[in-house]
Design a protein around this motif. Sequence first.
Motif, PDB file in Angstrom:
ATOM      1  N   ILE A  66       0.841  -1.195   0.000  1.00 36.15           N
ATOM      2  CA  ILE A  66       0.000   0.000   0.000  1.00 36.15           C
ATOM      3  C   ILE A  66       0.877   1.246   0.000  1.00 36.15           C
ATOM      4  N   ASP A  67       1.956   1.227   0.789  1.00 36.35           N
ATOM      5  CA  ASP A  67       2.892   2.357   0.796  1.00 36.35           C
ATOM      6  C   ASP A  67       3.492   2.581  -0.592  1.00 36.35           C
ATOM      7  N   ALA A  68       3.800   1.505  -1.291  1.00 42.35           N
ATOM      8  CA  ALA A  68       4.349   1.622  -2.645  1.00 42.35           C
ATOM      9  C   ALA A  68       3.315   2.235  -3.594  1.00 42.35           C
ATOM     10  N   ALA A  69       2.062   1.852  -3.438  1.00 36.28           N
ATOM     11  CA  ALA A  69       0.995   2.409  -4.277  1.00 36.28           C
ATOM     12  C   ALA A  69       0.793   3.891  -3.975  1.00 36.28           C
ATOM     13  N   ILE A  70       0.863   4.270  -2.707  1.00 33.68           N
ATOM     14  CA  ILE A  70       0.745   5.679  -2.329  1.00 33.68           C
ATOM     15  C   ILE A  70       1.905   6.472  -2.924  1.00 33.68           C
ATOM     16  N   ALA A  71       3.102   5.927  -2.867  1.00 38.32           N
ATOM     17  CA  ALA A  71       4.273   6.588  -3.448  1.00 38.32           C
ATOM     18  C   ALA A  71       4.105   6.760  -4.961  1.00 38.32           C
ATOM     19  N   TYR A  72       3.535   5.751  -5.610  1.00 37.04           N
ATOM     20  CA  TYR A  72       3.287   5.813  -7.056  1.00 37.04           C
ATOM     21  C   TYR A  72       2.326   6.964  -7.386  1.00 37.04           C
ATOM     22  N   VAL A  73       1.256   7.101  -6.597  1.00 34.80           N
ATOM     23  CA  VAL A  73       0.294   8.183  -6.829  1.00 34.80           C
ATOM     24  C   VAL A  73       0.970   9.530  -6.596  1.00 34.80           C
ATOM     25  N   ARG A  74       1.759   9.639  -5.545  1.00 31.77           N
ATOM     26  CA  ARG A  74       2.433  10.908  -5.253  1.00 31.77           C
ATOM     27  C   ARG A  74       3.451  11.272  -6.325  1.00 31.77           C
ATOM     28  N   GLU A  75       4.122  10.286  -6.907  1.00 33.63           N
ATOM     29  CA  GLU A  75       5.028  10.559  -8.032  1.00 33.63           C
ATOM     30  C   GLU A  75       4.236  11.106  -9.210  1.00 33.63           C
ATOM     31  N   GLY A  76       3.064  10.543  -9.441  1.00 34.06           N
ATOM     32  CA  GLY A  76       2.207  11.042 -10.514  1.00 34.06           C
ATOM     33  C   GLY A  76       1.759  12.470 -10.272  1.00 34.06           C
ATOM     34  N   ILE A  77       1.453  12.787  -9.016  1.00 36.63           N
ATOM     35  CA  ILE A  77       1.062  14.150  -8.678  1.00 36.63           C
ATOM     36  C   ILE A  77       2.214  15.103  -8.974  1.00 36.63           C
ATOM     37  N   ALA A  78       3.433  14.712  -8.610  1.00 38.07           N
ATOM     38  CA  ALA A  78       4.611  15.550  -8.855  1.00 38.07           C
ATOM     39  C   ALA A  78       4.817  15.781 -10.350  1.00 38.07           C
ATOM     40  N   ASP A  79       4.419  14.802 -11.156  1.00 29.42           N
ATOM     41  CA  ASP A  79       4.543  14.919 -12.607  1.00 29.42           C
ATOM     42  C   ASP A  79       3.322  15.559 -13.252  1.00 29.42           C
ATOM     43  N   GLY A  80       2.324  15.938 -12.424  1.00 32.63           N
ATOM     44  CA  GLY A  80       1.117  16.580 -12.938  1.00 32.63           C
ATOM     45  C   GLY A  80       0.081  15.609 -13.463  1.00 32.63           C
ATOM     46  N   VAL A  81       0.175  14.344 -13.077  1.00 30.38           N
ATOM     47  CA  VAL A  81      -0.756  13.321 -13.549  1.00 30.38           C
ATOM     48  C   VAL A  81      -1.705  12.955 -12.419  1.00 30.38           C
ATOM     49  N   GLY A  82      -2.955  12.702 -12.768  1.00 26.77           N
ATOM     50  CA  GLY A  82      -3.882  12.164 -11.785  1.00 26.77           C
ATOM     51  C   GLY A  82      -4.657  13.178 -10.984  1.00 26.77           C
ATOM     52  N   THR A  83      -4.618  14.442 -11.380  1.00 23.41           N
ATOM     53  CA  THR A  83      -5.372  15.425 -10.623  1.00 23.41           C
ATOM     54  C   THR A  83      -6.812  15.539 -11.105  1.00 23.41           C
ATOM     55  N   GLN A  84      -7.100  14.963 -12.232  1.00 26.37           N
ATOM     56  CA  GLN A  84      -8.453  14.975 -12.784  1.00 26.37           C
ATOM     57  C   GLN A  84      -8.893  13.545 -13.060  1.00 26.37           C
ATOM     58  N   THR A  85     -10.193  13.292 -12.959  1.00 25.19           N
ATOM     59  CA  THR A  85     -10.693  11.984 -13.346  1.00 25.19           C
ATOM     60  C   THR A  85     -10.773  11.929 -14.865  1.00 25.19           C
ATOM     61  N   VAL A  86     -10.795  10.729 -15.405  1.00 28.63           N
ATOM     62  CA  VAL A  86     -10.904  10.538 -16.844  1.00 28.63           C
ATOM     63  C   VAL A  86     -12.341  10.147 -17.156  1.00 28.63           C
ATOM     64  N   PHE A  87     -12.962  10.885 -18.033  1.00 27.75           N
ATOM     65  CA  PHE A  87     -14.319  10.576 -18.445  1.00 27.75           C
ATOM     66  C   PHE A  87     -14.300   9.969 -19.833  1.00 27.75           C
ATOM     67  N   LYS A  88     -15.322   9.219 -20.148  1.00 22.46           N
ATOM     68  CA  LYS A  88     -15.411   8.591 -21.453  1.00 22.46           C
ATOM     69  C   LYS A  88     -15.282   9.656 -22.535  1.00 22.46           C
ATOM     70  N   GLY A  89     -14.434   9.419 -23.480  1.00 19.47           N
ATOM     71  CA  GLY A  89     -14.199  10.380 -24.546  1.00 19.47           C
ATOM     72  C   GLY A  89     -12.964  11.225 -24.336  1.00 19.47           C
ATOM     73  N   ASP A  90     -12.407  11.212 -23.112  1.00 19.13           N
ATOM     74  CA  ASP A  90     -11.215  12.004 -22.828  1.00 19.13           C
ATOM     75  C   ASP A  90      -9.933  11.298 -23.260  1.00 19.13           C
TER      76      ASP A  90
END
Length: 85
Positions: free
Chosen positions: A60-84
Amino acid sequence: MAFDSLKAQASAANALAPMQIAQHSLFTAKEKIELLHQLKAEVTGASAEGDDLGFSPEEIDAAIAYVREGIADGVGTQTVFKGDF
């Protein structure tokens, strides 16, 4: 709450692994972090009682770190909707 159905799935045979939650495109980074923290609390409590939920707090800690790395890279701040995508 959005997490209620995921909590039910976490105890089911088709449970989401922590990294699957971290890579899920329908949740924002904030939702992923919240869910992973809830899951970590459940796993920690279950392991203290001698139960095994199929993954460790370290996963779980590794998964949290993965999400935080994505945040640092500007990824994952928005949800993805169909068509996006």
